[in-house]
Scaffold this motif. Structure first.
Motif, PDB file in Angstrom:
ATOM      1  N   THR A 139       0.802  -1.222   0.000  1.00 30.73           N
ATOM      2  CA  THR A 139       0.000   0.000   0.000  1.00 30.73           C
ATOM      3  C   THR A 139       0.837   1.276   0.000  1.00 30.73           C
ATOM      4  O   THR A 139       0.368   2.313  -0.490  1.00 30.73           O
ATOM      5  N   THR A 140       2.037   1.244   0.556  1.00 30.49           N
ATOM      6  CA  THR A 140       2.824   2.485   0.682  1.00 30.49           C
ATOM      7  C   THR A 140       4.188   2.400   0.009  1.00 30.49           C
ATOM      8  O   THR A 140       4.526   3.218  -0.852  1.00 30.49           O
ATOM      9  N   VAL A 141       4.982   1.404   0.412  1.00 27.44           N
ATOM     10  CA  VAL A 141       6.366   1.338  -0.068  1.00 27.44           C
ATOM     11  C   VAL A 141       6.411   1.074  -1.568  1.00 27.44           C
ATOM     12  O   VAL A 141       7.133   1.746  -2.317  1.00 27.44           O
ATOM     13  N   ASN A 142       5.635   0.099  -2.014  1.00 28.55           N
ATOM     14  CA  ASN A 142       5.704  -0.281  -3.425  1.00 28.55           C
ATOM     15  C   ASN A 142       5.275   0.865  -4.360  1.00 28.55           C
ATOM     16  O   ASN A 142       6.010   1.211  -5.289  1.00 28.55           O
ATOM     17  N   PRO A 143       4.125   1.525  -4.167  1.00 25.12           N
ATOM     18  CA  PRO A 143       3.759   2.630  -5.066  1.00 25.12           C
ATOM     19  C   PRO A 143       4.748   3.792  -5.024  1.00 25.12           C
ATOM     20  O   PRO A 143       5.088   4.359  -6.078  1.00 25.12           O
ATOM     21  N   ALA A 144       5.189   4.169  -3.811  1.00 28.14           N
ATOM     22  CA  ALA A 144       6.136   5.282  -3.708  1.00 28.14           C
ATOM     23  C   ALA A 144       7.448   4.943  -4.405  1.00 28.14           C
ATOM     24  O   ALA A 144       8.070   5.790  -5.075  1.00 28.14           O
ATOM     25  N   ALA A 145       7.900   3.703  -4.265  1.00 28.18           N
ATOM     26  CA  ALA A 145       9.157   3.299  -4.887  1.00 28.18           C
ATOM     27  C   ALA A 145       9.066   3.357  -6.406  1.00 28.18           C
ATOM     28  O   ALA A 145      10.011   3.794  -7.092  1.00 28.18           O
ATOM     29  N   TRP A 146       7.913   2.944  -6.965  1.00 24.34           N
ATOM     30  CA  TRP A 146       7.759   2.996  -8.421  1.00 24.34           C
ATOM     31  C   TRP A 146       7.761   4.442  -8.926  1.00 24.34           C
ATOM     32  O   TRP A 146       8.344   4.740  -9.979  1.00 24.34           O
ATOM     33  N   VAL A 147       7.155   5.339  -8.176  1.00 23.41           N
ATOM     34  CA  VAL A 147       7.157   6.747  -8.586  1.00 23.41           C
ATOM     35  C   VAL A 147       8.578   7.312  -8.577  1.00 23.41           C
ATOM     36  O   VAL A 147       9.024   7.987  -9.519  1.00 23.41           O
ATOM     37  N   LEU A 148       9.312   7.040  -7.488  1.00 21.84           N
ATOM     38  CA  LEU A 148      10.684   7.552  -7.391  1.00 21.84           C
ATOM     39  C   LEU A 148      11.596   6.915  -8.437  1.00 21.84           C
ATOM     40  O   LEU A 148      12.489   7.575  -8.988  1.00 21.84           O
ATOM     41  N   LEU A 149      11.370   5.625  -8.715  1.00 18.11           N
ATOM     42  CA  LEU A 149      12.164   4.957  -9.748  1.00 18.11           C
ATOM     43  C   LEU A 149      11.900   5.568 -11.116  1.00 18.11           C
ATOM     44  O   LEU A 149      12.839   5.781 -11.916  1.00 18.11           O
ATOM     45  N   SER A 150      10.657   5.890 -11.431  1.00 18.92           N
ATOM     46  CA  SER A 150      10.334   6.525 -12.703  1.00 18.92           C
ATOM     47  C   SER A 150      10.976   7.898 -12.805  1.00 18.92           C
ATOM     48  O   SER A 150      11.499   8.278 -13.866  1.00 18.92           O
ATOM     49  N   ALA A 151      10.969   8.646 -11.688  1.00 15.81           N
ATOM     50  CA  ALA A 151      11.616   9.960 -11.688  1.00 15.81           C
ATOM     51  C   ALA A 151      13.120   9.837 -11.898  1.00 15.81           C
ATOM     52  O   ALA A 151      13.729  10.625 -12.637  1.00 15.81           O
ATOM     53  N   ALA A 152      13.726   8.856 -11.249  1.00 17.44           N
ATOM     54  CA  ALA A 152      15.174   8.663 -11.407  1.00 17.44           C
ATOM     55  C   ALA A 152      15.535   8.279 -12.837  1.00 17.44           C
ATOM     56  O   ALA A 152      16.531   8.758 -13.399  1.00 17.44           O
ATOM     57  N   LEU A 153      14.717   7.410 -13.443  1.00 17.03           N
ATOM     58  CA  LEU A 153      14.990   7.011 -14.829  1.00 17.03           C
ATOM     59  C   LEU A 153      14.867   8.204 -15.773  1.00 17.03           C
ATOM     60  O   LEU A 153      15.709   8.406 -16.663  1.00 17.03           O
ATOM     61  N   GLY A 154      13.832   9.009 -15.608  1.00 19.11           N
ATOM     62  CA  GLY A 154      13.688  10.187 -16.459  1.00 19.11           C
ATOM     63  C   GLY A 154      14.815  11.188 -16.272  1.00 19.11           C
ATOM     64  O   GLY A 154      15.308  11.774 -17.245  1.00 19.11           O
ATOM     65  N   ALA A 155      15.242  11.393 -15.005  1.00 18.61           N
ATOM     66  CA  ALA A 155      16.357  12.313 -14.747  1.00 18.61           C
ATOM     67  C   ALA A 155      17.644  11.801 -15.385  1.00 18.61           C
ATOM     68  O   ALA A 155      18.441  12.582 -15.932  1.00 18.61           O
ATOM     69  N   TYR A 156      17.851  10.493 -15.322  1.00 18.37           N
ATOM     70  CA  TYR A 156      19.059   9.921 -15.943  1.00 18.37           C
ATOM     71  C   TYR A 156      19.045  10.122 -17.453  1.00 18.37           C
ATOM     72  O   TYR A 156      20.063  10.524 -18.047  1.00 18.37           O
ATOM     73  N   VAL A 157      17.921   9.872 -18.075  1.00 22.21           N
ATOM     74  CA  VAL A 157      17.828  10.058 -19.527  1.00 22.21           C
ATOM     75  C   VAL A 157      18.031  11.534 -19.892  1.00 22.21           C
ATOM     76  O   VAL A 157      18.701  11.866 -20.882  1.00 22.21           O
ATOM     77  N   ARG A 158      17.457  12.454 -19.093  1.00 21.25           N
ATOM     78  CA  ARG A 158      17.639  13.877 -19.371  1.00 21.25           C
ATOM     79  C   ARG A 158      19.108  14.281 -19.262  1.00 21.25           C
ATOM     80  O   ARG A 158      19.628  15.014 -20.127  1.00 21.25           O
ATOM     81  N   VAL A 159      19.806  13.796 -18.244  1.00 23.65           N
ATOM     82  CA  VAL A 159      21.224  14.121 -18.086  1.00 23.65           C
ATOM     83  C   VAL A 159      22.033  13.564 -19.249  1.00 23.65           C
ATOM     84  O   VAL A 159      22.944  14.230 -19.773  1.00 23.65           O
ATOM     85  N   ARG A 160      21.710  12.356 -19.666  1.00 26.05           N
ATOM     86  CA  ARG A 160      22.430  11.767 -20.801  1.00 26.05           C
ATOM     87  C   ARG A 160      22.201  12.574 -22.070  1.00 26.05           C
ATOM     88  O   ARG A 160      23.133  12.797 -22.853  1.00 26.05           O
ATOM     89  N   ARG A 161      20.985  13.031 -22.296  1.00 29.38           N
ATOM     90  CA  ARG A 161      20.701  13.833 -23.489  1.00 29.38           C
ATOM     91  C   ARG A 161      21.429  15.174 -23.424  1.00 29.38           C
ATOM     92  O   ARG A 161      21.993  15.632 -24.424  1.00 29.38           O
TER      93      ARG A 161
END
Length: 396
Positions: A139-161
């Motif tokens: 209910t808490t850890v799993n949804p929050a972790a997926w949101v933060l993981l998506s943010a980290a992936l997008g930030a990584y792609v932006r930095v690479r670009r």
């Protein structure tokens, strides 16, 4: 198949966008179905599907208004959680896509502020769901972790670009600087050639004309002889000017251009100097070597410019040229013996480019150059040009 899909993605972006959103909507609906299968107290279906449709429809604006779309998908996901749906990655698909897009199109600070806000919303929603109070991970850890993981992936792609763009811009600037440097070097080389040709031949022509005018009354035969040789000087000047200017004409056939002069033309240079009353003696020490064209031209131009300076500025009518060949160096020494000379092309006076051009030629060939007054009187030009023993061979 992959190439065909990429080609269609480029030529039909709207179609690809629509298909992607439809597939994402299907995955979200699948998340609703999974919740109905695992939850004993089954929540209603149509509210979950309606919220999924709104969230997927909002994703069409994720590039232009990423924060607005992220807020919409977050509220839709929180609404699904409040209805009792299990917040799986499939059900959270629109929110994860919106968070990834926000990370791509906003600054780092905005990315993480929005990600923490969305993750907090998932935690609050999970704590309010009565069906999953005994499972805080779901209910808490799993949804929050997926949101933060998506943010980290997008930030990584932006930095690479951004890094790729910065590298491309740096490479472009470096190529421009290299091209500009090559243009400047070529321009300076042609300027040196034009200066040497014009200064030498016009100096000789002026001196021949002046000498002929001086001797026309007392020694007319000598004056006529000098005048007869004047066309040879002007013709040589025209030939070298044609060869030099021909370098600037890329589209012209250069087969008829005269070859670059070298030390083989040194006797002609000495003979031309004699027509203006300058007696030049040449001494060769060591075994003469066949030089590369660039080094041969450099040595000839330095001697030519030095003798031109003697003819123009020195009170003496004699000059000595010494060529010393060693296994690793060719040393050139040009001297004139008088204390009353006044070389106007010295760098201190700033009156010309003769010595500067000789210094640049020597430096371009990797050699050393020195010019100055001799302690015993007169002026001396000394230059040491490095030889490549693998390329040089005895002259025949």
């Amino acid at each position: 198949m992959s190439t065909s899909w990429q080609r269609r993605a480029v030529t039909r972006p709207k179609t690809v966008e629509a298909v992607t959103l439809v597939l994402l909507f299907a995955v979200t609906v699948l998340g609703v179905v999974v919740t109905r299968a695992v939850v004993s107290d089954t929540p209603p279906v149509w509210p979950g599907v309606a919220l999924a449709a709104v969230a997927c429809a909002a994703l069409r604006l994720r590039r232009d208004r990423p924060l607005h779309v992220l807020a919409t998908t977050t509220l839709c996901t929180m609404g699904q959680g409040a209805l009792g749906y299990l917040l799986t990655p499939g059900l959270m698909g629109p929110l994860l896509v919106a968070q990834y897009s926000t990370s791509l199109h906003t600054s780092r600070r905005t990315t993480w502020n929005s990600a923490l806000t969305a993750a907090a919303g998932m935690v609050v929603t999970g704590l309010l769901v009565p069906s999953f109070r005994n499972s805080p991970v779901l209910t808490t850890v799993n949804p929050a972790a997926w949101v933060l993981l998506s943010a980290a992936l997008g930030a990584y792609v932006r930095v690479r670009r951004e890094y790729a763009v910065a590298r491309a811009e740096h490479a472009d600037r470096q190529r421009e600087e290299e091209a500009r440097h090559r243009v400047i070097q070529e321009r300076m080389r042609i300027a040196r050639e034009l200066h040497d040709v014009v200064a030498h031949h016009l100096t000789l022509a002026d001196a021949q004309a002046g000498t002929a005018a001086h001797l026309s009354r007392t020694h007319p035969d000598q004056a006529f002889e000098i005048i007869a040789r004047l066309p040879e000087t002007t013709a040589a000047a025209l030939r070298e000017l044609k060869a030099t200017v021909g370098l600037l004409r890329q589209d012209n056939d250069t087969a008829d251009l005269a070859p670059a002069p070298g030390l083989q033309q040194l006797p002609d240079l000495v003979d031309a100097c004699s027509t203006v009353g300058l007696v030049v003696s040449v001494t060769v020490e060591g075994q003469p070597l066949r030089l590369t064209p660039v080094l041969d031209l450099t040595a000839y131009r330095i001697i030519q410019e030095a003798l031109t300076n003697v003819a123009k500025h020195a009170a003496t009518r004699t000059a000595q040229v010494r060529l010393a060949y060693t296994p690793h160096y060719l040393t050139l020494t040009i001297t004139n013996d008088t204390a009353s000379d006044r070389p106007a092309t010295t760098p201190a006076t700033g009156g010309g480019f003769g010595l500067l051009g000789m210094r640049e030629r020597a430096a371009a060939a990797g050699g050393t150059f020195h010019a100055g007054h001799r302690p015993q009187g007169g002026f001396e030009v000394a230059c040491a040009l490095p030889l490549n023993s693998n390329d040089e061979s005895p002259a025949t």
